[in-house]
Design a protein around this motif. Sequence first.
Motif, PDB file in Angstrom:
ATOM      1  N   ASN A   1       0.814  -1.224   0.000  1.00 48.73           N
ATOM      2  CA  ASN A   1       0.000   0.000   0.000  1.00 48.73           C
ATOM      3  C   ASN A   1       0.846   1.272   0.000  1.00 48.73           C
ATOM      4  N   ARG A   2       1.665   1.417  -1.045  1.00 50.35           N
ATOM      5  CA  ARG A   2       2.388   2.680  -1.190  1.00 50.35           C
ATOM      6  C   ARG A   2       1.374   3.811  -1.368  1.00 50.35           C
ATOM      7  N   THR A   3       1.515   4.867  -0.566  1.00 50.39           N
ATOM      8  CA  THR A   3       0.561   5.978  -0.562  1.00 50.39           C
ATOM      9  C   THR A   3       1.322   7.292  -0.655  1.00 50.39           C
ATOM     10  N   GLU A   4       0.870   8.179  -1.554  1.00 49.83           N
ATOM     11  CA  GLU A   4       1.500   9.487  -1.686  1.00 49.83           C
ATOM     12  C   GLU A   4       1.199  10.337  -0.459  1.00 49.83           C
ATOM     13  N   GLY A   5       2.128  11.249  -0.156  1.00 50.32           N
ATOM     14  CA  GLY A   5       1.977  12.111   1.004  1.00 50.32           C
ATOM     15  C   GLY A   5       2.958  11.722   2.087  1.00 50.32           C
ATOM     16  N   GLY A   6       3.884  12.647   2.420  1.00 51.55           N
ATOM     17  CA  GLY A   6       4.905  12.322   3.400  1.00 51.55           C
ATOM     18  C   GLY A   6       4.873  13.253   4.593  1.00 51.55           C
ATOM     19  N   ILE A   7       6.004  13.335   5.291  1.00 52.67           N
ATOM     20  CA  ILE A   7       6.093  14.130   6.510  1.00 52.67           C
ATOM     21  C   ILE A   7       7.209  15.148   6.373  1.00 52.67           C
ATOM     22  N   ALA A   8       7.186  16.123   7.231  1.00 52.33           N
ATOM     23  CA  ALA A   8       8.230  17.123   7.350  1.00 52.33           C
ATOM     24  C   ALA A   8       8.268  17.562   8.804  1.00 52.33           C
ATOM     25  N   LYS A   9       9.148  18.504   9.110  1.00 53.89           N
ATOM     26  CA  LYS A   9       9.216  19.020  10.465  1.00 53.89           C
ATOM     27  C   LYS A   9       7.875  19.654  10.829  1.00 53.89           C
ATOM     28  N   GLY A  10       7.345  19.299  11.994  1.00 50.63           N
ATOM     29  CA  GLY A  10       6.054  19.806  12.429  1.00 50.63           C
ATOM     30  C   GLY A  10       4.879  18.908  12.092  1.00 50.63           C
ATOM     31  N   ALA A  11       5.093  17.852  11.313  1.00 46.85           N
ATOM     32  CA  ALA A  11       4.000  16.952  10.939  1.00 46.85           C
ATOM     33  C   ALA A  11       3.534  16.150  12.157  1.00 46.85           C
ATOM     34  N   THR A  12       2.276  15.693  12.092  1.00 49.45           N
ATOM     35  CA  THR A  12       1.692  14.883  13.161  1.00 49.45           C
ATOM     36  C   THR A  12       1.268  13.536  12.609  1.00 49.45           C
ATOM     37  N   ILE A  13       1.725  12.469  13.239  1.00 48.16           N
ATOM     38  CA  ILE A  13       1.373  11.102  12.826  1.00 48.16           C
ATOM     39  C   ILE A  13       0.450  10.525  13.894  1.00 48.16           C
ATOM     40  N   GLY A  14      -0.721  10.054  13.476  1.00 49.84           N
ATOM     41  CA  GLY A  14      -1.666   9.436  14.388  1.00 49.84           C
ATOM     42  C   GLY A  14      -1.722   7.930  14.201  1.00 49.84           C
ATOM     43  N   VAL A  15      -1.819   7.198  15.303  1.00 51.50           N
ATOM     44  CA  VAL A  15      -1.903   5.730  15.266  1.00 51.50           C
ATOM     45  C   VAL A  15      -3.188   5.327  15.991  1.00 51.50           C
ATOM     46  N   LEU A  16      -4.062   4.604  15.281  1.00 50.88           N
ATOM     47  CA  LEU A  16      -5.348   4.176  15.843  1.00 50.88           C
ATOM     48  C   LEU A  16      -5.382   2.650  15.875  1.00 50.88           C
TER      49      LEU A  16
END
Length: 710
Positions: free
Chosen positions: A635-650
């Motif tokens: 499931n390769r998905t476009e859209g990445g992270i940078a400084k200040g990004a927030t990753i949520g885990v559910l």
Amino acid sequence: MEEMEEELKCPVCGSFYREPIILPCSHNLCQACARNILVQTPESESPQSRRASGSGVSDYDYLDLDKMSLYSEADSGYGSYGGFASAPTTPCQKSPNGVRVFPPAMPPPATHLSPALAPVPRNSCITCPQCHRSLILDDRGLRGFPKNRVLEGVIDRYQQSKAAALKCQLCEKAPKEATVMCEQCDVFYCDPCRLRCHPPRGPLAKHRLVPPAQGRVSRRLSPRKVSTCTDHELENHSMYCVQCKMPVCYQCLEEGKHSSHEVKALGAMWKLHKSQLSQALNGLSDRAKEAKEFLVQLRNMVQQIQENSVEFEACLVAQCDALIDALNRRKAQLLARVNKEHEHKLKVVRDQISHCTVKLRQTTGLMEYCLEVIKENDPSGFLQISDALIRRVHLTEDQWGKGTLTPRMTTDFDLSLDNSPLLQSIHQLDFVQVKASSPVPATPILQLEECCTHNNSATLSWKQPPLSTVPADGYILELDDGNGGQFREVYVGKETMCTVDGLHFNSTYNARVKAFNKTGVSPYSKTLVLQTSEVAWFAFDPGSAHSDIILSNDNLTVTCSSYDDRVVLGKTGFSKGVHYWELTVDRYDNHPDPAFGVARMDVMKDVMLGKDDKAWAMYVDNNRSWFMHNNSHTNRTEGGIAKGATIGVLLDLNRKNLTFFINDEQQGPIAFDNVEGLFFPAVSLNRNVQVTLHTGLPVPDFYSSRASIA
């Protein structure tokens, strides 16, 4: 020789090297692949602008990528480039073997020249996909890198030794059998790929297509190219520069930068380095022999452990059968301990067998590759790679010497059952004490003001009634399963306070306690209802973290001291309910790919999260993400992270699935289904990333509404 195959494959395309070139870091790339991963750097970062501005110069410094010099006048015109903080943002791809690949910053101009002759963009930079060291190209472009003729010869011999049918080189998944070969393109095609990639029109109409077998013969009969100087293309290598550790030509000695360096005869240095590599291989061969004997020893240990286990269990059963029926429960407990010890020993030995087998396969592959290299008769080609191979051989030998050939477990069971004192005690028992029994203790009283819950833990306190005159020898605390089920013992002892960990979140438990002495047990106390927390508050666990992990901010902020990925777990485990937590990216340098998710307690801590079957994770760079479990990328998905990004885990253990979010948007589909058991929040990162954990968060509203509809 099959174990050597990985040494012969390009880290970018995953196929056998074609026209390989040698980077200054001693790694190899296909010439076409090297051109595909070029990145154009800003004008201000070019070697010429740096020299014009008077900036300092130094030799390559690969130990600290953040402090690299852009240009070095002591090398052959290439400068190390420490990162892309000021360069144009370039998407990062993944090659077939998992390394990171940087695509070109602009489409290459239309040209009919070969990849080596086609012009490269000005101020181009190339990053080694294996060690991630970066170099800025000079005016010669890729022609400035020497060709690895020795590697070409080894690949030719390897391919000739394989009797399998020739496969298409352009099929994306399962390669089909090739039907033709283009002599001009030097590529094998199946019929679908030939129609799609090599249509018989335009300039391609003049190319000659031959049967695959004839193409293999023509490849084999083609004259071996002679290694020429990268600075003077018309001159062959004639001497060896001791200071620069590279073959040079006559003009380099007369007018080049090697004029003042110490040089030696090419043939003499060729023989010397062959001798050094052969001596290094002798030591490594001894280690490989010891490893094979060690594997035999480990396999014998498995058999011995199994035999000892059977013998020990038989002895235990015989001893337990001699006891009266009242000891049957104890016998089962003892058998369980033996089985646990048995499984633990087998697991440790089998894990060591697996680890040693992998290292031996890698060592054997390196040995076979080095032996094939020694067969080469091209001195200059051999000397181009001999130093790197010698270092690799010594490093591999040192790795075998760090206690890896010592068993981690003994075959003996350090347990014994002495039933003589117990049998003697049983024979001495009589019923006189029952007739003179004292009263049972009074019912304990739960102290409500001291009973509480925190997260998924419950603390209970009790005491004897003030006017009680019968002492209690101990207490038995019981809890149900959180669903109104049967009570079970969670504590037996003399203390009057107990904390029970590992309960389910957002659950209601019933607790009760009773006292006991030699006479018997008291009635149960009143039942106390306990409610665990709806959401989890937790931090990272220093005890479970890899030694390279650096924690701060009360163990809520984490980074790493290593360039390799390291794993850290959260302190709280989940086995029931719906849980959500977030991580914010405090620092993000050089486009790394950290991983976020959940894991078992025994997950591997020295590799990226998701490489083994103990973790379920999403790893993400600055442009896209992938889901990974047991080293399977999906499931390769476009859209990445940078400084200040927030990753949520559910983590929804009611529905048994795991979902990820980036900046409050769901990243891809549901990542994993059918997840059940005990899971701990987990992160893997290197020194280029720092993240902060945020817990005690409610489940996102849109997910709650979607769950209620479903």
